[in-house]
Design an enzyme around this catalytic site. Structure first.
Site, PDB file in Angstrom:
ATOM      1  N   ASP A 285     -27.900 -24.448 -17.858  1.00 54.30           N
ATOM      2  CA  ASP A 285     -27.638 -23.314 -18.748  1.00 54.30           C
ATOM      3  C   ASP A 285     -28.483 -23.499 -20.020  1.00 54.30           C
ATOM      4  OD1 ASP A 285     -26.357 -21.084 -19.883  1.00 54.30           O
ATOM      5  OD2 ASP A 285     -24.655 -22.273 -20.608  1.00 54.30           O
TER       6      ASP A 285
ATOM      7  N   GLU B 293     -33.423 -21.250 -21.793  1.00 48.95           N
ATOM      8  CA  GLU B 293     -34.485 -20.252 -22.116  1.00 48.95           C
ATOM      9  C   GLU B 293     -35.606 -20.900 -22.917  1.00 48.95           C
ATOM     10  OE1 GLU B 293     -31.180 -19.764 -22.512  1.00 48.95           O
ATOM     11  OE2 GLU B 293     -31.052 -18.682 -20.609  1.00 48.95           O
TER      12      GLU B 293
ATOM     13  N   ASP C 183     -24.481 -13.947 -19.123  1.00 51.94           N
ATOM     14  CA  ASP C 183     -23.237 -13.519 -19.768  1.00 51.94           C
ATOM     15  C   ASP C 183     -22.985 -12.017 -19.661  1.00 51.94           C
ATOM     16  OD1 ASP C 183     -22.897 -16.138 -20.351  1.00 51.94           O
ATOM     17  OD2 ASP C 183     -23.523 -15.977 -22.440  1.00 51.94           O
TER      18      ASP C 183
HETATM   19  O1  MIG Z   1     -23.250 -19.970 -25.313  1.00 57.82           O
HETATM   20  O2  MIG Z   1     -21.428 -23.373 -21.411  1.00 57.82           O
HETATM   21  O3  MIG Z   1     -23.977 -18.232 -19.758  1.00 57.82           O
HETATM   22  O4  MIG Z   1     -21.833 -19.214 -18.295  1.00 57.82           O
HETATM   23  O5  MIG Z   1     -19.900 -20.716 -19.669  1.00 57.82           O
HETATM   24  C1  MIG Z   1     -22.423 -20.236 -24.235  1.00 57.82           C
HETATM   25  C2  MIG Z   1     -20.753 -22.293 -21.941  1.00 57.82           C
HETATM   26  C3  MIG Z   1     -23.041 -21.253 -23.308  1.00 57.82           C
HETATM   27  C4  MIG Z   1     -23.411 -19.670 -21.572  1.00 57.82           C
HETATM   28  C5  MIG Z   1     -23.337 -19.429 -20.097  1.00 57.82           C
HETATM   29  C6  MIG Z   1     -21.906 -19.432 -19.675  1.00 57.82           C
HETATM   30  C7  MIG Z   1     -21.271 -20.744 -20.034  1.00 57.82           C
HETATM   31  C8  MIG Z   1     -21.383 -20.976 -21.538  1.00 57.82           C
HETATM   32  N1  MIG Z   1     -22.775 -20.924 -21.935  1.00 57.82           N
END
Ligand code: MIG
Length: 766
Positions: A405, A408, A482
């Site tokens: 996650d 980017e 999200d």
């Molecule tokens: O800013 O890890 O898209 O699936 O639960 C939040 C926490 C960071 C974004 C992900 C989401 C995840 C969350 N992450």
């Protein structure tokens, strides 16, 4: 803040970007060598060759020498294909088979021929630039052209009439039509009309833009830097174009079976007890479950490769007891490494020089969950190996999948990402973050997938990623980030997944139930119905939102949610075969109707129905309080999966779908291999064949051990199942190829709407 109020549209804020006025001009000289046409324009240079027989590559650099180095996206071993060259007074022409690239010497207009037909042509002028480094390519657009692909975008199926840009961005704000940049950047699209289609891959990792909105008879592609570097995919139809694109950028590798079962997640399950309670509830209620996710709270203060010893004191026991119940664990791993001089990962990364740095060697630090953090430079091979190796921390505990996650990369600051003047070290070559930003997530997934493969040499890894660039399918599955528990987001997930599929990324899914905002019983049911037929099927939700596990809304809702999760498993033998097919051909599992019916204009912008394989049509309910919907059935005879009623296609029908019903239509001639009930994919299934009579029924059923690489050494079976009527008797012939030891037993054959004799006939094994 300012851009969220009317202040944003103050006259003084208006920015006129201005049209580019400079173009590369006429060809002043050229040379034909080694199947490559190179040349010099009044400004800049160009190169044309065939990267593959149906894939001409055209590079134009207005600023100087062309670079033939491809980005990480391209996996095809490129050697210029044998081609022929012709020069005439006004033109230069490079031909390979029936495909030819023709360049007008004086205007530099580029045309691509497929036989006699022009399938693509630039506008005139064709290649423009600005001295600031921006490059533009203008191409002709016909009134009837529709556009697909572009990776992960909001909106409907046909992207014509939009301005889409590519810059990997973490967008928590509700995704809508104006959210043109999301987590993935796939600068690829397909242009299609009834007569012809082509794909265009713009291999430029800078910020790119695709504008099919501003001009009536041309579209424009542009980049903030780099060169025009396009691959034109001259396939005969949408399926061949997708296949060519996957020949160029790679195919997904066959996932382990557990990765395509049902997954449950939450941000976050906060303790061992909570995880066990959730897992036990699935078991107790008989709801199938293959995997449970650990979101960021499992870690010690968000330090990757650690556990929080208060909430997760015995991860080894926890994971092994879940594994005993057939449930896998996938933990989240973000790229940000906490700046902490007592934390071995940080110390090691700094000492080895593996974090992203500025030109002067200073490490870039940015704020993410762990506070000030450093970011591995995944573009460097050694750094990737280091990072991959760190996953031993997880694999030693029995973990086989990782969730990437924030890659980017997302950073908590104004620009939302890393400083653009950070210099990545591509094994000795320095490149700015401005240029490489869009590829960071892909490189991270590569590090993760290769690390897991090395640590678990006998197990197919599963990597789930948020960010990516073209080619991401080689390393990871993609979830669409999200979304929210909004009906609009359920609706939007269909075209988003279909366009990702046409962009080479077949293993995808949206968070079922919606990530942020509060889900409702009805939305959870309708979303689970869709999720059951999506390539990736995970229910996930944000902290402080209403819970979203199947049972939370009470028994009546749970019953229906369970019914559809079980349906997923019933269809698993069919689904796994589709995954196998897709890993071979690059054609996505979930496809828009237009892919199978490219001449039927009615299918061109169908965003609320999809095909699951070539012959199964899903038409879900996407709005609350709705119990009927119109369904477009393309030509042919279709069976309602539930009632077995038949319909003639080529028209719209109105069908009923009360809350517990998902409209599914099966085309005549389909053979569906359906599996027996299981609690998860560690159990084996017996099969029932459902034969939907038609001209000629056929299905290739693929099976293997579901987890290892044995299939690459021939340890698999394919059974070609064919059904045909013979003297009033339905013959179902099963012809097996490969190792029969993988064959699940066929216990029943049901021929829909047929009362006569059915013979199951096992043909000799090859
Ligand atoms: O800013 O890890 O898209 O699936 O639960 C939040 C926490 C960071 C974004 C992900 C989401 C995840 C969350 N992450």
């Amino acid at each position: 803040m300012l851009d969220t109020t009317s202040f944003a549209i103050l006259p003084s804020q208006e920015k006129m970007k201005g049209e580019p006025k400079l173009h590369v001009g006429a060809v002043t000289s050229f040379a034909w060598n080694d199947n490559m046409l190179s040349g010099i324009n009044e400004k800049g240079e160009f190169l044309v060759y065939f990267a593959d027989r149906k894939i001409p590559r055209i590079i134009v650099n207005p600023f100087g020498k062309v670079s033939t180095a491809a980005s990480i996206a391209v996996s095809l071993e490129q050697s210029p294909q044998a081609a022929s060259f012709q020069e005439s007074t006004d033109h230069l022409k490079v031909s390979c088979g029936s495909i030819a690239v023709d360049i007008d010497k004086s205007t530099f207009r580029i045309r691509i021929y497929h036989g006699q037909q022009i399938i693509f042509q630039t506008a005139s002028p064709s290649v423009l630039y600005k001295n600031s480094g921006e490059v533009f390519l203008d191409a002709q657009m016909e009134p009837e052209d529709v556009f697909y692909g572009f990776g992960e975008k909001t909106g409907f199926l046909n992207k014509r009439g939009s301005k889409l840009s590519m810059w990997n961005t973490d967008v928590y704000a509700p995704h809508n039509k104006d959210t043109v940049e999301l987590y993935q950047s796939i600068p690829f699209f397909i242009s299609h009309n009834k007569k012809n289609s082509y794909g265009l891959f713009f291999d430029n990792t800078f910020r790119t833009e695709f504008d099919t909105q501003t001009y009536s008879n041309k579209y424009r592609i542009s980049a903030s830097g780099g060169q025009i570097d396009i691959y034109l995919l001259a396939g005969d139809d949408l399926k061949e174009i997708t296949k060519l694109y996957s020949d160029l950028t790679g195919k997904m590798s066959l996932p382990p079976k557990w990765a395509i079962g049902y997954h449950q997640s939450r941000y976050s399950y906060r303790s061992e007890q909570e995880v066990l309670d959730v897992a036990n509830r699935f078991k107790q209620d008989g709801i199938p479950l293959d995997c449970i996710f650990f979101d960021i709270h499992y870690m010690n203060d968000y330090r990757v490769f650690t556990f929080d010893h208060d909430q997760f004191p015995q991860p080894r026991n926890l994971i092994s007891s879940l594994l005993n119940d057939g449930i896998k664990v996938v933990p989240i791993v973000d790229p940000g490494v906490k700046k902490d001089v007592h934390y071995p990962v940080y110390i090691d990364g700094v000492r080895k020089g593996f974090f992203c740095k500025y030109l002067d060697g200073q490490i870039y630090h940015g704020d993410v969950w762990p506070g000030t953090s450093a970011f591995p430079d995944f573009m460097n091979t050694e750094a990737r190996k280091w990072w991959g190796g760190l996953h031993q921390f997880y694999t030693d505990l029995g973990i086989e999948g990782i969730w990437n996650d924030m890659n980017e990369p997302s950073v908590f600051n104004e620009s939302k990402t890393m400083d653009l003047d950070v210099m990545h070290d591509l094994d000795g070559e320095l490149r700015s973050h401005l240029e490489m930003h869009n590829t960071y997530g892909l490189y991270m997934s590569k590090a993760t997938a290769e690390g897991l493969a090395e640590l678990n040499p006998d197990k197919r890894p599963f990597v789930l990623t948020r960010a990516g660039y073209a080619g991401i399918q080689r390393y990871a599955a993609v979830w669409t980030g999200d979304n929210r528990s909004h009906w609009e987001h359920l609706e939007m997930s269909l075209p988003m997944i279909m366009n990702l599929g046409m962009s080479g990324v077949a293993f995808t899914g949206a968070d079922v139930g919606g990530f942020s905002s509060d889900c409702t019983p009805e939305l959870l049911i309708r979303w689970t119905q869709v999720g059951a037929f999506m390539p990736y099927f995970r229910n996930h939700s944000v902290q402080d939102s209403i819970r979203q596990e199947p049972w939370v809304f009470g028994e009546a809702t749970a019953e229906i949610v369970k019914k559809y999760i079980k349906l997923r498993y019933k269809w698993l033998p069919y689904l796994y075969s589709l995954f196998h097919e897709s890993s071979q051909t690059g054609v996505p599992l979930v496809r828009p109707l237009v892919m199978e019916y490219p001449d039927d204009e009615k299918t061109f912008n169908i965003s609320d129905q999809f095909l699951f394989g070539c012959n199964v049509l899903i038409a879900p309910i996407l709005r609350p309080g709705v119990s009927h919907r119109s369904v477009y059935l393309p030509q042919g005879t279709w069976y309602d999966y539930r009632t077995k009623e038949t319909y003639e296609g080529g028209k719209h029908i109105l069908i009923e779908a009360t809350l517990d019903m998902l409209p599914i239509f099966i085309k005549e001639g389909t053979i569906l291999p359906l599996g027996s009930d299981i609690q998860n994919t560690t159990e084996s299934q017996s099969l029932e064949l459902e034969v939907y009579p038609g001209k000629k029924g056929e299905f290739s059923l693929y099976e293997d051990d579901g987890c290892s690489y044995g299939y690459k050494k021939g340890q698999y079976s394919i059974r070609k199942i064919q059904a045909e009527m013979n003297d009033g008797c339905m013959m179902v012939n099963v012809h097996s190829v490969g190792e029969s030891k993988w064959n699940s037993p066929i216990e029943k054959v049901k021929v829909i709407g047929f009362k006569g004799e059915v013979k199951l006939n096992f043909l000799s094994h090859d």
